[in-house]
Design an enzyme around this catalytic site. Sequence first.
Site, PDB file in Angstrom:
ATOM      1  N   PHE A  42       0.862  -2.169  -2.216  1.00  9.16           N
ATOM      2  CA  PHE A  42       1.782  -2.695  -1.200  1.00  9.16           C
ATOM      3  C   PHE A  42       1.755  -1.905   0.114  1.00  9.16           C
ATOM      4  O   PHE A  42       2.683  -2.004   0.910  1.00  9.16           O
ATOM      5  CB  PHE A  42       3.228  -2.754  -1.722  1.00  9.16           C
ATOM      6  CG  PHE A  42       3.360  -3.224  -3.137  1.00  9.16           C
ATOM      7  CD1 PHE A  42       3.032  -4.521  -3.490  1.00  9.16           C
ATOM      8  CD2 PHE A  42       3.788  -2.360  -4.136  1.00  9.16           C
ATOM      9  CE1 PHE A  42       3.140  -4.952  -4.801  1.00  9.16           C
ATOM     10  CE2 PHE A  42       3.903  -2.781  -5.449  1.00  9.16           C
ATOM     11  CZ  PHE A  42       3.577  -4.084  -5.780  1.00  9.16           C
ATOM     12  N   GLU A  45      -9.963  -4.042  -3.570  1.00 12.54           N
ATOM     13  CA  GLU A  45      -9.767  -3.543  -4.939  1.00 12.54           C
ATOM     14  C   GLU A  45     -11.051  -2.880  -5.439  1.00 12.54           C
ATOM     15  O   GLU A  45     -11.532  -3.135  -6.544  1.00 12.54           O
ATOM     16  CB  GLU A  45      -9.326  -4.672  -5.882  1.00 12.54           C
ATOM     17  CG  GLU A  45      -8.150  -5.498  -5.392  1.00 12.54           C
ATOM     18  CD  GLU A  45      -6.805  -4.781  -5.431  1.00 12.54           C
ATOM     19  OE1 GLU A  45      -6.750  -3.598  -5.831  1.00 12.54           O
ATOM     20  OE2 GLU A  45      -5.809  -5.408  -5.040  1.00 12.54           O
ATOM     21  N   CYS A  68       8.003   7.740  -4.374  1.00 12.50           N
ATOM     22  CA  CYS A  68       7.725   9.089  -3.890  1.00 12.50           C
ATOM     23  C   CYS A  68       7.755  10.073  -5.063  1.00 12.50           C
ATOM     24  O   CYS A  68       8.127   9.716  -6.184  1.00 12.50           O
ATOM     25  CB  CYS A  68       8.753   9.486  -2.830  1.00 12.50           C
ATOM     26  SG  CYS A  68      10.444   9.638  -3.452  1.00 12.50           S
ATOM     27  N   PRO A  87      -1.458   3.551  -1.994  1.00  6.36           N
ATOM     28  CA  PRO A  87      -0.789   2.938  -3.138  1.00  6.36           C
ATOM     29  C   PRO A  87      -0.704   1.424  -2.962  1.00  6.36           C
ATOM     30  O   PRO A  87      -1.058   0.884  -1.912  1.00  6.36           O
ATOM     31  CB  PRO A  87       0.601   3.578  -3.107  1.00  6.36           C
ATOM     32  CG  PRO A  87       0.842   3.840  -1.655  1.00  6.36           C
ATOM     33  CD  PRO A  87      -0.509   4.217  -1.098  1.00  6.36           C
ATOM     34  N   PHE A 101      -1.764   3.900 -12.436  1.00  4.54           N
ATOM     35  CA  PHE A 101      -0.349   4.063 -12.786  1.00  4.54           C
ATOM     36  C   PHE A 101      -0.126   5.362 -13.560  1.00  4.54           C
ATOM     37  O   PHE A 101       0.997   5.842 -13.672  1.00  4.54           O
ATOM     38  CB  PHE A 101       0.154   2.856 -13.599  1.00  4.54           C
ATOM     39  CG  PHE A 101      -0.330   2.836 -15.019  1.00  4.54           C
ATOM     40  CD1 PHE A 101       0.480   3.275 -16.051  1.00  4.54           C
ATOM     41  CD2 PHE A 101      -1.606   2.391 -15.327  1.00  4.54           C
ATOM     42  CE1 PHE A 101       0.031   3.268 -17.360  1.00  4.54           C
ATOM     43  CE2 PHE A 101      -2.062   2.367 -16.626  1.00  4.54           C
ATOM     44  CZ  PHE A 101      -1.243   2.812 -17.650  1.00  4.54           C
ATOM     45  N   GLY A 104      -0.704  -2.097   2.522  1.00  6.24           N
ATOM     46  CA  GLY A 104      -1.340  -2.805   3.628  1.00  6.24           C
ATOM     47  C   GLY A 104      -2.848  -2.649   3.688  1.00  6.24           C
ATOM     48  O   GLY A 104      -3.453  -2.878   4.736  1.00  6.24           O
ATOM     49  N   LYS A 105      -3.466  -2.288   2.582  1.00 10.31           N
ATOM     50  CA  LYS A 105      -4.924  -2.109   2.566  1.00 10.31           C
ATOM     51  C   LYS A 105      -5.656  -3.421   2.810  1.00 10.31           C
ATOM     52  O   LYS A 105      -6.603  -3.475   3.604  1.00 10.31           O
ATOM     53  CB  LYS A 105      -5.369  -1.483   1.236  1.00 10.31           C
ATOM     54  CG  LYS A 105      -4.796  -0.100   0.997  1.00 10.31           C
ATOM     55  CD  LYS A 105      -5.190   0.473  -0.345  1.00 10.31           C
ATOM     56  CE  LYS A 105      -4.739  -0.341  -1.528  1.00 10.31           C
ATOM     57  NZ  LYS A 105      -3.292  -0.473  -1.694  1.00 10.31           N
ATOM     58  N   ALA A 131      -3.973  -6.398 -13.502  1.00 12.03           N
ATOM     59  CA  ALA A 131      -3.722  -6.950 -12.167  1.00 12.03           C
ATOM     60  C   ALA A 131      -2.315  -7.523 -12.097  1.00 12.03           C
ATOM     61  O   ALA A 131      -1.846  -8.171 -13.028  1.00 12.03           O
ATOM     62  CB  ALA A 131      -4.751  -8.022 -11.839  1.00 12.03           C
ATOM     63  N   CYS A 140      13.952   4.822  -3.235  1.00 11.49           N
ATOM     64  CA  CYS A 140      14.922   5.473  -2.343  1.00 11.49           C
ATOM     65  C   CYS A 140      14.814   5.027  -0.887  1.00 11.49           C
ATOM     66  O   CYS A 140      15.730   5.271  -0.101  1.00 11.49           O
ATOM     67  CB  CYS A 140      14.783   6.990  -2.433  1.00 11.49           C
ATOM     68  SG  CYS A 140      13.269   7.648  -1.687  1.00 11.49           S
TER      69      CYS A 140
END
Length: 185
Positions: free
Chosen positions: A20, A92, A179, A18, A121, A22-23, A169, A149
Amino acid sequence: MSLIRKLKPGTISLVLGPMFAGKTTFLIHCINMLERLEKKVVFIKSTKNTRDKTIQTHSGIQLRPNQCKIIESAQLSDVGSLTDTHAVVIDEAHFFDDLIRCRTWADEKKIIILAGLNASFEQKMFQPIVRIFPYCNWVKYIGRTCMKCNRHNACFNVRKNADKTLILAGGSELYITCCNNCLKK
């Protein structure tokens, strides 16, 4: 097995997760390793990614200037010749409709490293990722903690506004990751 053993000429490696997660940080780590091995690297960035002019993670980590050749392109078919290149790194990857072009570069014995979103999304896989997946020699999934959460593994990209455009973007101003429990709330 160490990462460098997996990054062999003629292979395609895919990093999914997903937003954020760290890819891009992982890609920069791969570039640093390849640089230490004196490999010539080309970093391909989609022109659809209008977020940053530099190669930068959401947490601010950047590629050093002149660390590798950077090409901005709308399609991989527009990239041109990569004859003097050992490795092709694409961030990307889901933005490139012709991502399957990576097979040709792998056939030319280049190391291919791709990073892309696990889903849109709308929680649907991007078709370029679906098409390249069967040809990947190695796949890594990077997760992150739910931004609602802070307890569970987040695998869903959620847009904060009502815009239904598939490719939009942006960063934390437009998206959160959550989650399954928080997605259903």
